[in-house]
Scaffold this motif. Structure first.
Motif, short mmCIF file in Angstrom:
data_model
loop_
_atom_site.label_atom_id
_atom_site.label_comp_id
_atom_site.label_asym_id
_atom_site.label_seq_id
_atom_site.Cartn_x
_atom_site.Cartn_y
_atom_site.Cartn_z
N LYS A 75 0.84 -1.21 0.00
CA LYS A 75 0.00 0.00 0.00
C LYS A 75 0.87 1.26 0.00
N ILE A 78 1.90 1.69 -3.53
CA ILE A 78 0.77 2.23 -4.32
C ILE A 78 0.61 3.72 -4.03
N SER A 79 0.79 4.08 -2.75
CA SER A 79 0.71 5.48 -2.38
C SER A 79 1.78 6.30 -3.13
N TYR A 90 -2.71 9.63 -1.45
CA TYR A 90 -3.56 8.65 -0.75
C TYR A 90 -2.73 8.00 0.34
N THR A 92 -2.18 5.10 3.38
CA THR A 92 -2.42 3.66 3.27
C THR A 92 -3.82 3.27 3.76
N ILE A 95 -6.27 3.02 0.67
CA ILE A 95 -5.93 2.12 -0.43
C ILE A 95 -6.40 0.71 -0.10
N PHE A 249 -6.29 -2.24 -7.55
CA PHE A 249 -6.37 -1.48 -6.30
C PHE A 249 -7.19 -0.21 -6.49
N GLY A 251 -7.68 3.91 -4.82
CA GLY A 251 -7.38 5.00 -3.90
C GLY A 251 -8.71 5.73 -3.73
#
Ligand code: PMP
Ligand code: GLU
Length: 395
Positions: A75, A78-79, A90, A92, A95, A249, A251
């Protein structure tokens, strides 16, 4: 025995993309020479550095359930990705990692839509939106667009379909199936309408963000006033050629992410652990590592457009992203070709499959009955052969 099945499943359409791909596979197994241009799936192998990290994850015993919403360090990756590529912050807690973007979309539908809520779908839309919305008892409200406006919904069209029951807008840019990319200005025009209606949420499906030949992807959530009501959907299936690894995923505002996690906790317990580990490697890598695939898609886009452009009766836009062309083939309706009557786009796609041995998908599945979708995620050789066969079958 079908009478014992739920109405829910009886009323659901089979995914047309997957059905056509299965049919093409079946015909191939039966010895028929079929070129499959029906499925939107990169034909590249997963880059080796990503494969290596999956192998390492197995050796490191990533074999237990992960946290339902995904590993914390995934996460975080991804952030970082959202910040790097989309100018979006975003945390964690905002997400959720799921079993493909398809599940991300299903989660959002199940946690946001109540019976009778209207969900605006600019058509053509990705095939599964309609059935996912219906599964959640929502009412899809289709907004037809045509090739003459590059298949994009205008602000005026959006305004005209909003009612007190409108709950959400779902769209993809770059778009599957049209390949159209909304410019910053076009998105801003839509956002201006939405700002007048604070209760409408947006699913911005950005799974093709990197497969964008005009460059400069814009996220709806990054526009003023939109962050709090956008769910940004993405994943690694397309740009990283990781379709079978099933990682997608979102956000989103934390309260939506939390609801998706609650739902997912009862449905899948979370996404595959090995694939999650590999996704960290994929997302942390510089984008230059995947550029070769995007360059190839660009070349193939140019190739297929020039080849299809030689076929009388095909009307084409210039798709600026994804890996599909969505020609308007309605000029063939009412004709009889080699003994086959072409009444609609489904007949046309079936004709191409039977007579030319080329699998495509009818536009009806995407909410546009004048078109077919052709995926050019195939080798140049296959593209050349396929179009030559289509041309021969139509002349
Ligand atoms: N959204 C769009 C627009 C797509 O084309 C796809 C392709 N399957 C998905 C979502 C789902 O992707 P996946 O589940 O493979 O992550
Ligand atoms: N998104 C791809 C397509 O549209 C894969 C198939 C699917 O998931 O429906 O062809």
């Amino acid at each position: 025995m079908n009478q014992f099945l739920s109405e829910r499943i009886i009323n659901m359409e089979t995914s047309a993309t997957l059905a056509m791909a299965a049919k093409a596979r079946e015909l191939k197994q039966a010895g028929k020479d079929v070129i499959g241009l029906s499925l939107g799936e990169p034909d590249f192998n997963i880059p080796d550095f990503i494969k290596e990290s999956a192998k390492k994850a197995i050796d490191e015993n990533y074999s237990s359930y992960s946290p339902v919403d995904g590993y914390g360090d995934l996460k975080q990756a991804i952030s970082r990705k959202f910040l790097r590529d989309n100018n979006l912050q975003y945390g964690t807690d905002q997400i959720v990692v799921s079993t493909g973007a398809k599940q991300s979309l299903a989660n959002v539908a199940m946690v946001m839509i109540n019976q009778g809520d209207e969900v605006i779908l600019p058509a053509p839309y990705w095939v599964s939106y309609r059935d996912i919305v219906k599964l959640a008892d929502g009412v899809p409200v289709e907004v037809p667009t045509s090739i003459d406006t590059d298949f994009k919904m205008t602000a005026a069209q959006l305004r005209a379909v909003i009612t007190p029951k409108t709950k959400m807008l779902w769209f993809s840019s770059p778009c599957n199936p049209s390949g159209s990319v909304y410019s910053a200005e076009e998105l801003e025009n839509l956002a201006a309408v939405l700002r007048e209606h604070p209760g409408i949420f947006v699913v911005s499906d950005e799974i093709y963000e990197h497969i964008n030949f005009r460059g400069g992807h814009v996220s709806m959530a990054a526009l003023p006033g939109m962050y709090e009501r956008c769910i940004t959907v993405n994943g690694v299936s397309k740009a990283y050629a990781m379709t079978g690894w099933r990682i997608g995923f979102i956000g989103a505002p934390a309260w939506i992410a939390k609801a998706c996690t609650k739902f997912q906790g009862q449905i899948t317990s979370g996404a595959n652990a090995i694939a999650q580990r590999a996704t960290i490697t994929a997302l942390d890598a510089p984008l230059s590592k995947i550029q070769f695939m995007i360059d190839k898609f660009h070349q193939r886009r140019d190739l297929i457009l020039s080849l299809l452009g030689e076929i009388p009766g095909f009307k084409l836009n210039v798709p600026e992203g994804a890996f599909y062309v969505f020609p308007d083939i309605s000029s063939f309706f009412g004709k009889t070709l080699h003994g086959h009557h072409i009444g609609n786009a489904a007949d046309f796609a079936m004709y191409l499959l039977e007579v030319a041995g080329v699998a495509t998908v009818t536009g009806e599945a995407f909410g546009n009955a004048d078109c077919i979708r052709i995926s050019y995620a195939a080798s140049e050789d296959e593209i050349r052969q396929a179009v030559a066969r289509i041309k021969a079958a139509l002349t």
